[in-house]
Structure formats: structure tokens, C-alpha cells
Design an enzyme around this catalytic site. Sequence first.
Site, mmCIF file in Angstrom:
data_model
loop_
_atom_site.group_PDB
_atom_site.id
_atom_site.type_symbol
_atom_site.label_atom_id
_atom_site.label_comp_id
_atom_site.label_asym_id
_atom_site.label_seq_id
_atom_site.Cartn_x
_atom_site.Cartn_y
_atom_site.Cartn_z
ATOM 1 N N ASP A 145 0.821 -1.282 0.029
ATOM 2 C CA ASP A 145 0.093 -0.003 -0.046
ATOM 3 C C ASP A 145 0.713 1.321 0.003
ATOM 4 O OD1 ASP A 145 -2.632 1.230 0.026
ATOM 5 O OD2 ASP A 145 -2.383 1.912 2.120
ATOM 6 N N SER A 166 -7.538 4.973 -0.379
ATOM 7 C CA SER A 166 -7.964 3.790 -1.277
ATOM 8 C C SER A 166 -9.544 3.630 -1.208
ATOM 9 C CB SER A 166 -7.312 2.848 -0.584
ATOM 10 O OG SER A 166 -7.441 1.314 -1.235
ATOM 11 N N GLN A 216 -5.349 -1.824 -7.129
ATOM 12 C CA GLN A 216 -6.170 -0.948 -6.057
ATOM 13 C C GLN A 216 -6.785 0.255 -6.797
ATOM 14 O OE1 GLN A 216 -4.105 2.330 -3.315
ATOM 15 N NE2 GLN A 216 -4.083 0.499 -2.171
#
Length: 231
Positions: A145, A166, A216
Site C-alpha cells: 500500500d 484507497s 487498487q
Amino acid sequence: GDPKVPVLYEVERTRTGKSFSVRSVKAIQHGKPIFTCQASFQLSQVSPVQHQFTMPAVPPPEELLTQEELIQKFLQNPNLAERYRKHLNKIQAEDVPIDIKPVNPPDIFSSEPQEPKQLFWVRARGYIGETDMKVHCCVAAYISDYAFLGTALLPHRQYHVRFMVSLDHSMWFHAPFRADHWMLYECESPWAGGCRGLVQGRLWRRDGVLAVTCAQEGVIRVEPTPHQSKL
């Protein structure tokens, strides 16, 4: 989420099969869901159907500077503008438990658009060891991430980011790996629009094995950089 408040996890046995099982998890704080997750588990199976992309050819991590070393190099420039110095000091003050070595570090002072691709060598700081593979998967989820969604901003560096978060994050684990060993993180953004950005990533072991694939989508809201008069 609120780190001061306990999290209640509701786990649903969505499916239990002979080879695959699925669990749905809801994390709750203050009576409201703050996170949902669907996890699929598979028994180890041998198959003749195997292939993967080829790992990019890049310098080894031993030949590259860490993110901290790159920032320190910039800070030593006596002509560095104060606004950049404050920005770099803020990044330097972040306690990130990851070692990061950018392969092609972008010029942080330039607003010129770049191709939406990034390459990093990454690993967890400290020793994790030969423990349960699920621990390494959890650490890799944290690593994946970091700076991931920012890849979608590289062609749009003339804008200030007002809000970026996100919406969803998916991961597929292909082969065993050690999260405390160097892995190459290959990130790219095939699309952005409608205040959203899509990024895809691949975590490669040093021996060229594709260990993890990530994807993502996130919200990206920006505002134009104020015009600076040259007069």
C-alpha cells in the site's frame, strides 16, 4: 479507524470446499463497519499449467540509495527552497517500518509529467524469519500500500493533491516469499479519470519469481498549482 478503540471482527464462513474456502470479514468500531475483507484460501496443488511475466531488469538493491539517503542528499543542498525543505523533513519524520530503494527516483522538485510507472526495492525492517507464511503475507499487504496509489499521479504532477484514499485493494499470492528480504515492487497505473485512479503492482523475489500481484482503486481529488509569475 480509531487506534484507541477495540475492533470487533465478524467472520462469515462464506464457503468451505475441498480445495478452496472463502471467509468474509467485517471490522466494526462504534457500531459501524470500517473495513470489509474477503479472503480465499487454497490447499497447495501441483499443476502443469504454469507461466508468469518476466521480472524487469534493474540494478540490485545494494547499488541503490535508500529513500532516507536520497532525502538527506537533497537536504544538504544549501540552495534548497524552504518549502521543499519543510516537505522533505516531514517525509523524513515519518516512522515507516519499510526499507525502500527507488530504482528511478523522480525529481521531486519538477512538475513535468512522467510515465505512470515506478520501481522500488522493498523489504520489512528487522528480522521476521522462517515463520508462518501468513505473517509474511500480512507484512506484504502493508508494504504493497505504500506509495502505490501515488503512481497514478506521476503524469499529473502540476496539481496539488487535496484528497487521496484507497477505495479497494486486492492481492493474489502466487509463491512463498520472505517479506524481510528484498523484493522488487513494480507499480503502474493504466487509467485515471472521474476523480479515481487505478494502479496495478507486482512483487518479485530476487530470483525472478513473481510472488504477489496487487490492484487498487482510489479516490484522487486535486487542485491546480497556483500560477507563479516569472516577472
